[in-house]
Design an enzyme around this catalytic site. Structure first.
Site, PDB file in Angstrom:
ATOM      1  N   HIS A 252       8.283  91.317  19.900  1.00 17.45           N
ATOM      2  CA  HIS A 252       7.617  92.041  20.995  1.00 17.45           C
ATOM      3  C   HIS A 252       7.222  93.432  20.520  1.00 17.45           C
ATOM      4  CE1 HIS A 252       9.455  88.913  23.530  1.00 17.45           C
ATOM      5  NE2 HIS A 252       8.486  89.196  24.376  1.00 17.45           N
TER       6      HIS A 252
ATOM      7  N   LYS B 277       9.426  97.760  24.112  1.00 21.21           N
ATOM      8  CA  LYS B 277      10.307  96.909  24.915  1.00 21.21           C
ATOM      9  C   LYS B 277      11.737  97.424  24.851  1.00 21.21           C
ATOM     10  CE  LYS B 277      11.621  92.053  25.671  1.00 21.21           C
ATOM     11  NZ  LYS B 277      11.464  92.189  27.154  1.00 21.21           N
TER      12      LYS B 277
HETATM   13  N1  LIG Z   1       8.557  87.395  33.400  1.00 17.58           N
HETATM   14  C1  LIG Z   1       7.512  87.649  32.621  1.00 17.58           C
HETATM   15  O1  LIG Z   1       6.582  86.804  32.467  1.00 17.58           O
HETATM   16  C2  LIG Z   1       7.394  88.979  31.968  1.00 17.58           C
HETATM   17  C3  LIG Z   1       8.418  89.889  32.111  1.00 17.58           C
HETATM   18  N2  LIG Z   1       8.286  91.151  31.618  1.00 17.58           N
HETATM   19  C4  LIG Z   1       9.368  92.101  31.939  1.00 17.58           C
HETATM   20  O2  LIG Z   1       8.871  93.018  32.908  1.00 17.58           O
HETATM   21  C5  LIG Z   1       9.553  94.264  32.775  1.00 17.58           C
HETATM   22  C6  LIG Z   1       8.534  95.380  32.695  1.00 17.58           C
HETATM   23  O3  LIG Z   1       7.802  95.239  31.507  1.00 17.58           O
HETATM   24  P1  LIG Z   1       6.585  96.274  31.223  1.00 17.58           P
HETATM   25  O4  LIG Z   1       5.601  96.208  32.336  1.00 17.58           O
HETATM   26  O5  LIG Z   1       6.145  96.052  29.825  1.00 17.58           O
HETATM   27  O6  LIG Z   1       7.366  97.673  31.298  1.00 17.58           O
HETATM   28  P2  LIG Z   1       6.770  99.113  31.663  1.00 17.58           P
HETATM   29  O7  LIG Z   1       7.834 100.088  31.283  1.00 17.58           O
HETATM   30  O8  LIG Z   1       5.398  99.262  31.140  1.00 17.58           O
HETATM   31  O9  LIG Z   1       6.629  99.067  33.265  1.00 17.58           O
HETATM   32  C7  LIG Z   1       7.740  99.167  34.121  1.00 17.58           C
HETATM   33  C8  LIG Z   1       7.296 100.020  35.300  1.00 17.58           C
HETATM   34  O10 LIG Z   1       8.346 100.022  36.268  1.00 17.58           O
HETATM   35  C9  LIG Z   1       8.515 101.344  36.731  1.00 17.58           C
HETATM   36  N3  LIG Z   1       9.848 101.513  37.293  1.00 17.58           N
HETATM   37  C10 LIG Z   1      11.028 101.652  36.636  1.00 17.58           C
HETATM   38  N4  LIG Z   1      12.033 101.852  37.518  1.00 17.58           N
HETATM   39  C11 LIG Z   1      11.462 101.842  38.762  1.00 17.58           C
HETATM   40  C12 LIG Z   1      11.948 102.017  40.090  1.00 17.58           C
HETATM   41  N5  LIG Z   1      13.246 102.251  40.324  1.00 17.58           N
HETATM   42  N6  LIG Z   1      11.063 101.963  41.131  1.00 17.58           N
HETATM   43  C13 LIG Z   1       9.739 101.733  40.896  1.00 17.58           C
HETATM   44  N7  LIG Z   1       9.198 101.569  39.658  1.00 17.58           N
HETATM   45  C14 LIG Z   1      10.068 101.629  38.616  1.00 17.58           C
HETATM   46  C15 LIG Z   1       8.231 102.236  35.516  1.00 17.58           C
HETATM   47  O11 LIG Z   1       7.925 103.563  35.917  1.00 17.58           O
HETATM   48  C16 LIG Z   1       7.052 101.502  34.890  1.00 17.58           C
HETATM   49  O12 LIG Z   1       5.817 101.958  35.416  1.00 17.58           O
HETATM   50  C17 LIG Z   1      10.467  94.116  31.556  1.00 17.58           C
HETATM   51  O13 LIG Z   1      11.751  93.755  31.996  1.00 17.58           O
HETATM   52  C18 LIG Z   1       9.847  92.947  30.797  1.00 17.58           C
HETATM   53  O14 LIG Z   1      10.791  92.241  30.003  1.00 17.58           O
HETATM   54  C19 LIG Z   1       7.165  91.567  30.955  1.00 17.58           C
HETATM   55  C20 LIG Z   1       6.123  90.687  30.764  1.00 17.58           C
HETATM   56  C21 LIG Z   1       6.176  89.302  31.237  1.00 17.58           C
HETATM   57  O1  LIG Z   2       8.745  92.933  27.662  1.00 22.32           O
HETATM   58  C1  LIG Z   2       7.759  92.137  27.504  1.00 22.32           C
HETATM   59  O2  LIG Z   2       6.619  92.479  27.142  1.00 22.32           O
HETATM   60  C2  LIG Z   2       8.017  90.703  27.789  1.00 22.32           C
HETATM   61  N1  LIG Z   2       9.202  90.395  28.271  1.00 22.32           N
HETATM   62  C3  LIG Z   2       9.575  89.101  28.733  1.00 22.32           C
HETATM   63  C4  LIG Z   2      10.888  88.686  28.086  1.00 22.32           C
HETATM   64  O3  LIG Z   2      11.757  89.604  27.930  1.00 22.32           O
HETATM   65  O4  LIG Z   2      11.032  87.489  27.793  1.00 22.32           O
HETATM   66  C5  LIG Z   2       8.475  88.070  28.702  1.00 22.32           C
HETATM   67  C6  LIG Z   2       7.416  88.266  27.672  1.00 22.32           C
HETATM   68  O5  LIG Z   2       7.858  87.758  26.434  1.00 22.32           O
HETATM   69  C7  LIG Z   2       6.956  89.695  27.537  1.00 22.32           C
END
Ligand SMILES: NC(=O)C1=CN([C@@H]2O[C@H](COP(=O)(O)OP(=O)(O)OC[C@H]3O[C@@H](n4cnc5c(N)ncnc54)[C@H](O)[C@@H]3O)[C@@H](O)[C@H]2O)C=CC1
Ligand SMILES: O=C(O)C1=N[C@H](C(=O)O)C[C@H](O)C1
Length: 269
Positions: free
Chosen positions: A155, A159
């Site tokens: 990743h 992350k």
């Molecule tokens: N399930 C899936 O398909 C996927 C899951 N993810 C997960 O999503 C999460 C976020 O990933 P990204 O968007 O890359 O991170 P990022 O750091 O770019 O975005 C997270 C956002 O949440 C906000 N945030 C943090 N604490 C908060 C709170 N208490 N209240 C409101 N907003 C808050 C941050 O300010 C930031 O804007 C990670 O855990 C990642 O592993 C990411 C991509 C795909």
């Molecule tokens: O943090 C990310 O970007 C992603 N997180 C998810 C994970 O922790 O599996 C899903 C995806 O791979 C992207």
């Protein structure tokens, strides 16, 4: 029609979810919020997502916007996610949770909370990753203990959690396929004179580099050959699209904790 509140609206995923909500015929972008103190508070959610002003002002915390929507789409941080889930349960809002890094205790609390609201929780919202989940468990069951199982995930360097939630789920399903639990056989670090590989180990290693969106490979290594099952994400849009499909699926759904297998109709495969 479902009115959508985007948690973490200024995040990498939050912005793409804004785009996909805007494109979904059965969803309306009606609320968004960020962490208190975030510079995005007060800005226009549409502008943040790059879809043009939509008149939705980014609020400070979920409580400031919870009455603006029916379903909360959450890609933030695991501790924040649990705060949102407790609020969703109290207010009877639906929730899509993509955030990873939830602890065992948090997942157990979520299952309890979801008796009071409908929730889809998945570490990966991609269609092909959920197909990979199914393939890995079946492949492990077919090949059995004669094949060593190892997982590598890669990743971006921003992350915060490791291994990825997807890699952990792949490990759990592979372990289930051979009749074990990942908590018994998972190995997350090999450094120094670690000795020969113990039978049944499932190693999970993480690469963090540049702007890699998300890649997972499961190795089934046997005598003289190996099988590698790999998923590579090209953009975050398929994760965001999956989250919006899940949000629309939750309309009029009974309370409970669901996965993307339920949303995609893969649960019986
Ligand atoms: N399930 C899936 O398909 C996927 C899951 N993810 C997960 O999503 C999460 C976020 O990933 P990204 O968007 O890359 O991170 P990022 O750091 O770019 O975005 C997270 C956002 O949440 C906000 N945030 C943090 N604490 C908060 C709170 N208490 N209240 C409101 N907003 C808050 C941050 O300010 C930031 O804007 C990670 O855990 C990642 O592993 C990411 C991509 C795909
Ligand atoms: O943090 C990310 O970007 C992603 N997180 C998810 C994970 O922790 O599996 C899903 C995806 O791979 C992207």
């Amino acid at each position: 029609m479902m009115n959508v509140i985007v948690a973490g609206a200024a995040g990498r995923m939050g912005r793409r979810i804004g785009v996909m909500v805007d494109r979904h015929p059965d969803l309306l972008y009606t609320g968004g919020f960020e962490a208190p103190g975030s510079p995005a508070i007060g800005s226009d959610a549409g502008e943040l997502a790059g879809i043009g002003r939509n008149g939705v002002q980014i609020g400070a915390g979920l409580e400031s916007v919870i009455d603006q929507g029916d379903v909360i789409i959450d890609f933030t941080h695991h501790a924040a996610t649990m705060t949102f889930a407790r609020l969703a349960a109290r207010h009877g809002k639906a929730m899509v949770i993509g955030t990873t890094g939830l602890t065992g205790d948090e997942l157990a609390e979520l299952a309890e909370l979801a008796t009071a609201f409908p929730c889809v929780q998945a570490p990966n919202m991609s269609v092909c990753v959920n197909v990979l989940f199914k393939l890995v468990k079946k492949t492990a069951a077919i090949l059995g203990d004669a094949y060593d199982i190892e997982i590598i995930e890669a990743h971006h360097n921003q992350k915060k959690d490791a291994p990825s939630g997807t890699a952990l789920k792949l490990g759990e399903l592979a372990a289930e396929g051979v009749g074990r639990r990942l908590t018994e056989v998972g190995v997350y670090e090999r450094s120094g004179m670690v000795g020969v590989r113990k039978p049944h180990e499932i190693g999970i290693q993480s690469i963090r580099a540049a702007d890699i969106v998300g890649e997972h490979t499961v190795f089934f290594a046997g005598p003289g050959e190996r099988l590698e099952l790999t998923h590579r994400a090209h953009t975050r849009d398929h994760f965001a699209r999956g989250a919006t499909v899940a949000a629309a699926w939750l309309e009029n759904r009974p309370n409970g904790l669901y996965t993307m297998f339920d949303v995609l109709g893969l649960q019986d495969l």
